[in-house]
Design an enzyme around this catalytic site. Sequence first.
Site, short mmCIF file in Angstrom:
data_model
loop_
_atom_site.label_atom_id
_atom_site.label_comp_id
_atom_site.label_asym_id
_atom_site.label_seq_id
_atom_site.Cartn_x
_atom_site.Cartn_y
_atom_site.Cartn_z
N ASP A 1 0.82 -1.20 0.00
CA ASP A 1 0.00 0.00 0.00
C ASP A 1 0.86 1.26 0.00
O ASP A 1 0.65 2.17 -0.78
CB ASP A 1 -0.97 0.01 1.20
N ASP B 1 6.91 4.11 3.53
CA ASP B 1 7.09 5.31 4.34
C ASP B 1 8.56 5.37 4.76
O ASP B 1 9.39 5.84 4.00
CB ASP B 1 6.11 5.20 5.51
P1 IMP Z 1 7.29 1.83 6.77
O1 IMP Z 1 7.88 0.59 7.36
O2 IMP Z 1 7.61 3.05 7.59
O3 IMP Z 1 7.64 2.02 5.31
O4 IMP Z 1 5.73 1.74 6.92
C1 IMP Z 1 4.99 0.81 6.28
C2 IMP Z 1 3.60 0.65 6.88
O5 IMP Z 1 3.21 1.73 7.75
C3 IMP Z 1 2.60 0.65 5.77
O6 IMP Z 1 2.47 -0.63 5.18
C4 IMP Z 1 1.35 1.12 6.47
O7 IMP Z 1 0.69 0.06 7.11
C5 IMP Z 1 1.85 2.05 7.55
N1 IMP Z 1 1.71 3.46 7.10
C6 IMP Z 1 2.70 4.33 6.79
N2 IMP Z 1 2.22 5.53 6.45
C7 IMP Z 1 0.87 5.43 6.52
C8 IMP Z 1 -0.21 6.36 6.28
O8 IMP Z 1 -0.04 7.53 5.90
N3 IMP Z 1 -1.48 5.86 6.46
C9 IMP Z 1 -1.73 4.58 6.86
N4 IMP Z 1 -0.75 3.69 7.11
C10 IMP Z 1 0.54 4.11 6.94
#
Ligand code: IMP
Length: 188
Positions: A103, A106
């Site tokens: 999805d 981040d």
């Molecule tokens: P990362 O490990 O920081 O890249 O984050 C990944 C996960 O954080 C994603 O798969 C989402 O489940 C959650 N996430 C990050 N940003 C958002 C947002 O803006 N809305 C909802 N979920 C988010």
Amino acid sequence: MSGYQEHLEEILITEEQLQRRVRELGQEISADYEGQDLLLICILRGGVLFLSDLMRELTVPHSIDFMAVSSYGAGARQSTNQVRITLDLTMSIGGRNVLLVEDIIDSGNTIASVLELLNLRRPKSLKICTLLDKPERRESEVPIDYRGFKIPNKYVFGYGLDLDEYYRNLPFIGVVRQDEVPELDDAS
Ligand code: IMP
Ligand code: MG
């Protein structure tokens, strides 16, 4: 839980924009994997709407599988850029062309860790398709092969993404009101 309207600052990506972009990605992926075997892996739960729309745009035969991961304890002293598999794949990925369907990327920590784990199983190829990319918060460098939209550093929900586990069903991507940005402590 009340209606989503009171949490919504603005609509960032409309349903029409999403559908158009998903169709383009489907065409691109279909062209790239023409004549090859393909396995789509969806990371639960945020990727499910994207997966189900994307696969309907694919003209190449493919199978799908699911996995779920969670970050190691928030607040623990160890770095949080490691994930634990909470639901593993049903299929073996050895020798297959795998495309991870996410999805949003981040910090990149979740997907970087998933890549590391899946590479140990020796797929023939392993690529990443993410609907959303929030590059400003990147901590782990990850190679993104297919990207739907680059978005600013704002908390978004809808089209699979949750606001405290609700509103994943919305057909658009919305920005949450500034006064209620949730803590990002899980990777679903
Ligand atoms: P990362 O490990 O920081 O890249 O984050 C990944 C996960 O954080 C994603 O798969 C989402 O489940 C959650 N996430 C990050 N940003 C958002 C947002 O803006 N809305 C909802 N979920 C988010
Ligand atoms: Mg989440």
